[in-house]
Design a protein around this motif. Structure first.
Motif, PDB file in Angstrom:
ATOM      1  N   GLU A  17     107.645 -72.904  80.848  1.00  0.00           N
ATOM      2  CA  GLU A  17     106.879 -72.496  79.670  1.00  0.00           C
ATOM      3  C   GLU A  17     106.724 -70.971  79.600  1.00  0.00           C
ATOM      4  N   ALA A  18     106.498 -70.364  80.762  1.00  0.00           N
ATOM      5  CA  ALA A  18     106.271 -68.910  80.788  1.00  0.00           C
ATOM      6  C   ALA A  18     107.502 -68.153  80.286  1.00  0.00           C
ATOM      7  N   LEU A  19     108.683 -68.599  80.738  1.00  0.00           N
ATOM      8  CA  LEU A  19     109.931 -67.937  80.297  1.00  0.00           C
ATOM      9  C   LEU A  19     110.106 -68.068  78.786  1.00  0.00           C
ATOM     10  N   ALA A  20     109.845 -69.282  78.283  1.00  0.00           N
ATOM     11  CA  ALA A  20     109.962 -69.500  76.833  1.00  0.00           C
ATOM     12  C   ALA A  20     109.018 -68.548  76.093  1.00  0.00           C
ATOM     13  N   GLY A  21     107.815 -68.403  76.628  1.00  0.00           N
ATOM     14  CA  GLY A  21     106.832 -67.499  76.014  1.00  0.00           C
ATOM     15  C   GLY A  21     107.321 -66.054  76.016  1.00  0.00           C
ATOM     16  N   GLU A  22     107.991 -65.654  77.104  1.00  0.00           N
ATOM     17  CA  GLU A  22     108.514 -64.279  77.183  1.00  0.00           C
ATOM     18  C   GLU A  22     109.547 -64.023  76.087  1.00  0.00           C
ATOM     19  N   VAL A  23     110.388 -65.027  75.864  1.00  0.00           N
ATOM     20  CA  VAL A  23     111.435 -64.874  74.829  1.00  0.00           C
ATOM     21  C   VAL A  23     110.786 -64.669  73.460  1.00  0.00           C
ATOM     22  N   ILE A  24     109.777 -65.526  73.183  1.00  0.00           N
ATOM     23  CA  ILE A  24     109.129 -65.437  71.866  1.00  0.00           C
ATOM     24  C   ILE A  24     108.437 -64.085  71.712  1.00  0.00           C
ATOM     25  N   ALA A  25     107.824 -63.612  72.809  1.00  0.00           N
ATOM     26  CA  ALA A  25     107.105 -62.335  72.742  1.00  0.00           C
ATOM     27  C   ALA A  25     108.057 -61.149  72.597  1.00  0.00           C
ATOM     28  N   SER A  26     109.241 -61.272  73.197  1.00  0.00           N
ATOM     29  CA  SER A  26     110.156 -60.112  73.181  1.00  0.00           C
ATOM     30  C   SER A  26     110.812 -59.907  71.813  1.00  0.00           C
ATOM     31  N   ASP A  27     110.667 -60.877  70.927  1.00  0.00           N
ATOM     32  CA  ASP A  27     111.392 -60.794  69.652  1.00  0.00           C
ATOM     33  C   ASP A  27     110.922 -59.612  68.792  1.00  0.00           C
ATOM     34  N   VAL A  73     114.871 -67.351  70.235  1.00  0.00           N
ATOM     35  CA  VAL A  73     113.488 -67.792  69.998  1.00  0.00           C
ATOM     36  C   VAL A  73     113.474 -69.279  69.611  1.00  0.00           C
ATOM     37  N   ASP A  74     114.414 -69.656  68.747  1.00  0.00           N
ATOM     38  CA  ASP A  74     114.506 -71.071  68.352  1.00  0.00           C
ATOM     39  C   ASP A  74     114.714 -71.964  69.581  1.00  0.00           C
ATOM     40  N   ILE A  75     115.613 -71.524  70.468  1.00  0.00           N
ATOM     41  CA  ILE A  75     115.884 -72.319  71.675  1.00  0.00           C
ATOM     42  C   ILE A  75     114.621 -72.404  72.537  1.00  0.00           C
ATOM     43  N   ALA A  76     113.918 -71.275  72.661  1.00  0.00           N
ATOM     44  CA  ALA A  76     112.674 -71.259  73.456  1.00  0.00           C
ATOM     45  C   ALA A  76     111.658 -72.234  72.862  1.00  0.00           C
TER      46      ALA A  76
END
Lengths: 221, 251
Positions: A39-49, A98-101
């Motif tokens: 979950e944390a990695l997915a959150g990082e992706v969304i935040a980095s956008d 982001v979609d994948i995350a």
């Protein structure tokens, strides 16, 4: 003869490279988030956008400034206009990460449907295609760019394989698998779209180097 | 259709070869620009087309220049007055004669005994209209042309050149003495004139060549390096020397 303009073009090349590395990182993390259920990695992706969006704007403005102030022609013009297109493709790839995350987040709460086999293959392919497209851009390597364009069929094939398996082996047999199968189908589509954007970048690289439009004309490769 | 064709055109000023086997075809009713660094031979090439180089001592020319299929360099070709009626020229600095606007326009007509006096007013009007000067000057036709603005002078010189109804207009850096706005107006005028004339323009200003011409030739040290449609030359030049020059890497 060294021109002031050359420094600015180097800067643009650096900016695109920075954008590409952020985007590569976003794809890598989104795929890992999916594979690991992290979950944390997915959150990082969304935040980095947001950062990627801002860099896209900055590069776009820089390109427009160069066109307005330096009135580039020939290879300079092709480089700047293709940098603009590549910039836009990279930003779209980041959106797909982001979609994948988000799909990864949807799946985390559910029981695993099946071991992932072809999706990681497609993910590897998309990362390789993007890396090679960017390497081709940086090193003006037309052969590598052509290789990327030709890889796109493989990506389409893998996506079809994933879709068919999930539809016929799971969804058709048992509709209750939908909440787990549909996100995976979407992931395959997102990854295949990333390959499409990597292909666009590679096609732009061919134009940049050879002034030959191969987009929509694979026979001209 | 080709209006001017050069075949293996070479030119020497004494021992110095200024043009080296130039092979080119200028298309009718198009604007062709010739670009290249100072001393590349572009003005020399332009001046071959109305044999202006004949005036310079020690000039030797080889090859052919066909205008409407007639070789203007041929020994039998002697009608220079006719040639210069057919091939008008506009120079870098506007050079109206120290005469009235009216007299400037009809000067060539008188030399060529072209029209009756009664027709002159009509020609003056049409010539000034075609360079969009008529409205400004219709009440000042008998004022001295030296009192006009630089841009008006250059327009007047173009009007003077076209009053004798040439087929070809040669322009040697026609805007280099003008400010950017006047330059754009002359370029706009060229676009109108190409409906009736074949225009060859020599320019240092690459943006001008890009903006104003249909075809472009790049010359270097007396050689024609590349000739193509202007849009091709400025997006995808084929020769590295052209690329280096137009992108400012030459030097």
């Amino acid at each position: 003869m060294e021109r002031i303009f050359d420094e600015e073009l180097k800067q643009l090349r650096q900016d695109i490279l920075m954008m590409a590395s952020l985007v590569e990182e976003a794809i890598f993390k989104s795929v890992e988030a999916l594979k690991q259920g992290n979950e944390a990695l997915a959150g990082e992706v969304i935040a980095s956008d947001k950062k990627i969006d801002e860099l896209e704007n900055k590069i776009d403005e820089f390109c427009l400034d160069l066109i307005a102030l330096r009135q580039p022609v020939a290879q300079d013009l092709r480089f700047i206009t293709m940098a603009m297109q590549i910039n836009s493709d990279l930003e779209r790839i980041a959106d797909l990460a982001v979609d994948i995350a988000q799909r990864a987040l949807e799946l985390i709460t559910q029981q695993v449907l099946k071991p992932l086999i072809d999706i990681p293959k497609l993910a590897n392919l998309s990362q390789t295609m993007l890396k090679e497209a960017i390497d081709a851009f940086i090193n003006k390597d037309v052969e590598l760019a052509k290789k990327v364009v030709l890889s796109d069929k493989e990506a389409d094939g893998l996506r079809d394989l994933v879709q068919k398996e999930l539809i016929y082996d799971y969804l058709v047999k048992d509709g209750r698998t939908a909440p787990r199968a549909v996100p995976l189908i979407l992931v395959a589509r997102h990854l295949e779209r990333i390959c499409d954007h990597a292909t666009n970048i590679a096609e732009d690289v061919v134009y940049m180097i050879q002034a030959k439009v191969v987009r929509h004309h694979p026979e001209k490769l | 259709m080709s209006k001017i064709i050069t075949n293996n055109l070479s030119l020497w000023y004494g021992g110095f070869q200024a043009l080296k086997k130039i092979n080119l075809a200028f298309q009718e009713k198009r604007i062709t620009s010739i670009i290249g660094p100072s001393g590349c031979g572009k003005s020399t090439l332009l001046r071959v087309f109305n044999r202006m180089n004949d005036l310079i001592d020690g000039v030797r020319i080889e090859g052919e220049v066909l205008i409407d299929s007639a070789d203007i360099l041929d020994g039998d070709f002697s009608d220079l007055v006719k040639l210069r009626k057919k091939v008008g020229m506009v120079f870098q600095r506007p050079n109206p004669f120290p005469l009235s606007v009216y007299e400037n326009i009809i000067f060539g007509l008188k030399v060529h005994h072209l029209v009756e006096k009664s027709e002159r007013e009509q020609i003056v009007r049409e010539s000034l209209e075609s360079v969009m000067l008529w409205n400004d000057l219709k009440d000042k036709l008998h004022r001295n042309a030296l009192g006009l603005s630089l841009e008006q002078k250059q327009r007047l010189c173009i009007a003077r050149a076209i009053a004798v109804e040439p087929d070809i207009l040669l322009m040697d850096e026609p805007c280099s003495a003008l400010d950017p706005q006047a330059t754009l107006k002359i370029e706009g005028l060229m676009q109108r004139l190409k409906n009736d004339y074949t225009i060859v323009i020599v320019t240092h200003n690459m943006q001008q060549a890009a903006r104003a011409s249909d075809d472009a030739g790049f010359m270097l040290l007396g050689e024609l390096i590349e000739f193509d449609r202007t849009v091709e030359m400025f997006t995808a030049p084929k020769d590295k020397r052209t690329e280096d020059y137009i992108t400012g890497r030459y030097g």
